[in-house]
Design a protein around this motif. Structure first.
Motif, mmCIF file in Angstrom:
data_model
loop_
_atom_site.group_PDB
_atom_site.id
_atom_site.type_symbol
_atom_site.label_atom_id
_atom_site.label_comp_id
_atom_site.label_asym_id
_atom_site.label_seq_id
_atom_site.Cartn_x
_atom_site.Cartn_y
_atom_site.Cartn_z
ATOM 1 N N CYS A 267 0.802 -1.235 0.000
ATOM 2 C CA CYS A 267 0.000 0.000 0.000
ATOM 3 C C CYS A 267 0.828 1.274 0.000
ATOM 4 C CB CYS A 267 -0.951 0.012 1.187
ATOM 5 S SG CYS A 267 -0.088 0.243 2.729
ATOM 6 N N THR B 10 -3.819 2.119 9.046
ATOM 7 C CA THR B 10 -4.127 3.436 8.490
ATOM 8 C C THR B 10 -4.535 4.403 9.603
ATOM 9 O OG1 THR B 10 -6.420 2.808 8.069
ATOM 10 C CG2 THR B 10 -4.878 2.539 6.246
ATOM 11 N N ILE B 11 -4.175 5.653 9.392
ATOM 12 C CA ILE B 11 -4.594 6.731 10.304
ATOM 13 C C ILE B 11 -5.758 7.408 9.585
ATOM 14 C CG2 ILE B 11 -3.874 8.894 11.427
ATOM 15 C CD1 ILE B 11 -2.177 6.581 12.383
ATOM 16 N N ASN B 12 -6.917 7.462 10.227
ATOM 17 C CA ASN B 12 -8.118 7.910 9.516
ATOM 18 C C ASN B 12 -8.627 9.270 9.978
ATOM 19 O OD1 ASN B 12 -8.668 4.558 10.089
ATOM 20 N ND2 ASN B 12 -8.369 5.333 8.017
ATOM 21 N N GLU B 13 -7.770 10.004 10.644
ATOM 22 C CA GLU B 13 -8.202 11.305 11.178
ATOM 23 C C GLU B 13 -8.683 12.224 10.044
ATOM 24 O OE1 GLU B 13 -5.193 13.285 13.451
ATOM 25 O OE2 GLU B 13 -6.307 15.161 13.225
ATOM 26 N N THR B 14 -9.828 12.839 10.233
ATOM 27 C CA THR B 14 -10.379 13.732 9.213
ATOM 28 C C THR B 14 -11.407 14.646 9.856
ATOM 29 O OG1 THR B 14 -11.397 13.804 7.020
ATOM 30 C CG2 THR B 14 -12.247 12.108 8.509
ATOM 31 N N ARG C 222 -11.920 20.753 6.521
ATOM 32 C CA ARG C 222 -10.536 20.738 7.003
ATOM 33 C C ARG C 222 -9.684 21.641 6.101
ATOM 34 N NH1 ARG C 222 -7.172 15.090 7.926
ATOM 35 N NH2 ARG C 222 -5.718 15.932 9.448
ATOM 36 N N GLY D 129 -8.288 8.803 -0.683
ATOM 37 C CA GLY D 129 -7.960 8.680 0.741
ATOM 38 C C GLY D 129 -9.005 9.476 1.512
ATOM 39 N N GLU E 3 -14.453 14.640 3.934
ATOM 40 C CA GLU E 3 -13.827 15.407 2.847
ATOM 41 C C GLU E 3 -14.707 15.410 1.579
ATOM 42 O OE1 GLU E 3 -9.393 15.585 1.891
ATOM 43 O OE2 GLU E 3 -10.125 14.165 0.404
ATOM 44 N N ASP F 30 -10.808 4.801 -0.731
ATOM 45 C CA ASP F 30 -9.918 4.534 0.398
ATOM 46 C C ASP F 30 -9.500 3.065 0.334
ATOM 47 O OD1 ASP F 30 -9.435 6.386 3.113
ATOM 48 O OD2 ASP F 30 -8.990 4.259 3.384
ATOM 49 N N ILE F 31 -8.480 2.754 1.119
ATOM 50 C CA ILE F 31 -8.000 1.376 1.178
ATOM 51 C C ILE F 31 -8.653 0.635 2.346
ATOM 52 C CG2 ILE F 31 -6.043 1.805 2.714
ATOM 53 C CD1 ILE F 31 -4.349 0.008 1.038
ATOM 54 N N HIS G 172 -10.085 1.800 -3.519
ATOM 55 C CA HIS G 172 -8.956 1.920 -4.452
ATOM 56 C C HIS G 172 -7.686 1.995 -3.628
ATOM 57 C CE1 HIS G 172 -10.699 2.356 -8.408
ATOM 58 N NE2 HIS G 172 -11.618 3.146 -7.902
ATOM 59 N N ASN G 173 -6.722 1.189 -3.994
ATOM 60 C CA ASN G 173 -5.411 1.254 -3.359
ATOM 61 C C ASN G 173 -4.539 2.150 -4.225
ATOM 62 O OD1 ASN G 173 -2.888 0.827 -2.329
ATOM 63 N ND2 ASN G 173 -3.032 -1.412 -2.319
ATOM 64 N N LEU G 174 -4.058 3.256 -3.663
ATOM 65 C CA LEU G 174 -3.284 4.225 -4.457
ATOM 66 C C LEU G 174 -1.965 3.649 -4.964
ATOM 67 C CD1 LEU G 174 -3.985 7.391 -2.288
ATOM 68 C CD2 LEU G 174 -4.912 6.872 -4.557
ATOM 69 N N ARG H 76 -5.334 14.505 0.469
ATOM 70 C CA ARG H 76 -4.791 15.276 1.582
ATOM 71 C C ARG H 76 -4.500 14.363 2.761
ATOM 72 N NH1 ARG H 76 -8.504 20.391 2.428
ATOM 73 N NH2 ARG H 76 -9.992 18.815 3.122
ATOM 74 N N ASN H 77 -3.316 14.556 3.310
ATOM 75 C CA ASN H 77 -2.898 13.810 4.507
ATOM 76 C C ASN H 77 -2.841 12.308 4.260
ATOM 77 O OD1 ASN H 77 -2.922 16.319 6.122
ATOM 78 N ND2 ASN H 77 -5.102 16.225 5.647
#
Ligand SMILES: C[S@@+](CC[C@H](N)C(=O)[O-])C[C@H]1O[C@@H](n2cnc3c(N)ncnc32)[C@H](O)[C@@H]1O
Length: 301
Positions: A26, A78-82, A86, A120, A126, A170-171, A223-225, A240-241
């Motif tokens: 990933c 994963t860090i999912n802070e949003t 924002r 993401g 977002e 997102d993944i 979707h995996n970037l 973003r982020n």
């Protein structure tokens, strides 16, 4: 009651194996500073799977039967802070400059399709923010330069012939499900002012549900970037982020993929702590007040 399983201490070689696998799958890069987090999340998965050896777990991860466990592990990393709205300065640039320019130029070309990808997207704040800003921008534009006379009441959120699509990817499947549900508790609404709450949310008990008309503009998908199969033909990409968790090589690769996923003249918006400077010649920075974005540079054939 069973006694809690003892933590398995990883050797340096085992740690490197795990880092390499996660990176390959990933793009997330766990350097020495972030290694304790990787260790901690691994322990959780080992306990959950009742595994007592790292190698047995690793063999599972790289096997065909282990695909589900691999995606559970990645979700745990994963860090999912949003949050809604924002980075206000950047959204101001997007709303007042980028969207305005996009709507005018599309109207001149008689192309009424707008497509903005949230790459993401985490739990949906977002892409829903983007949808609210587009709905506002189109309503304003309709007042000044109507494409067709208004005939229906109530007014549709997206005035015809405009069509708006916001792919949100997102993944992490759990955040995608939360985004799809689109219901948020009060404490996640702190950055949404009352005019937006009234226009675009329904109050359900003590929570806020995104209105159907806004929801219909956003399409959540996995979707995996890291892969090449990504949503194409976007006018703007928000990523973003996300890149901040990748190393420089992966960031460069991703920026080039975004270049190909954008329409000519399209924009890429990255997080406040992220930058494209020194990573590519294919974008040029634009800014307004404290907000920044990157515009695709068109190279002569
Ligand atoms: C910190 S959140 C950012 C959310 C939102 N873009 C924002 O700025 O508020 C990062 C998101 O990127 C996702 N992510 C991380 N690596 C990814 C990858 N390789 N492909 C797709 N999404 C990824 C994570 O699951 C997480 O939801």
């Amino acid at each position: 009651m069973s006694s809690p399983a003892l933590a398995i201490q990883l050797s340096e070689a085992e740690m490197r194996l795990l880092q390499a696998l996660v990176y390959q799958e990933c793009g997330m890069y766990f350097d020495a500073r972030r290694a304790p987090f990787l260790q901690d999340r691994l322990q959780r998965r080992l306990r959950e799977c009742r595994m007592e050896s790292f190698y047995a777990y690793y063999r599972l991860l790289i096997s065909a039967e282990g695909r589900h466990e691999l995606s559970c592990l990645l979700e745990n990393l994963t860090i999912n802070e949003t949050s809604f709205f924002r980075n206000k300065a950047q959204l101001e640039l997007f709303h007042k400059q980028i969207l305005d320019e996009l709507i005018r130029s599309k109207q001149d070309q008689r192309n009424h399709q707008i497509r903005i990808w949230s790459a993401g997207c985490s739990t949906g704040q977002e892409p829903y923010t983007i949808a609210m800003l587009i709905a506002d921008a189109l309503a304003y534009h309709q007042l000044r330069r109507p494409v067709t006379p208004e005939t229906t009441w109530p007014k549709p959120l997206v005035p015809p012939p405009w069509r708006v699509e916001i792919p949100a990817s997102d993944i992490n499947y759990s955040v995608l499900r939360a985004g799809q549900e689109g219901i948020y508790p009060e404490h996640q609404m702190a950055t949404v002012d009352y005019a937006y709450r009234l226009r675009y949310f329904d109050k359900v008990g003590d929570r806020y549900a995104i209105k159907k008309a806004i929801k219909e503009l956003v399409h959540f998908d996995f979707h995996n970037l890291k892969t090449e199969f990504l949503p194409q033909k976007n006018d703007v990409i928000f990523c973003r982020n996300v890149m901040m968790y990748f190393d420089e090589a992966e960031q460069r690769r991703l920026i080039e993929k975004f270049y190909r996923c954008l329409n000519p003249g399209g924009y890429l918006l990255v997080g406040h702590a992220e930058s494209l400077l020194g990573l590519t010649d294919h974008f040029t920075m634009v800014y307004r007040n404290a907000g920044t974005a990157y515009k695709r540079v068109e190279v002569a054939e």
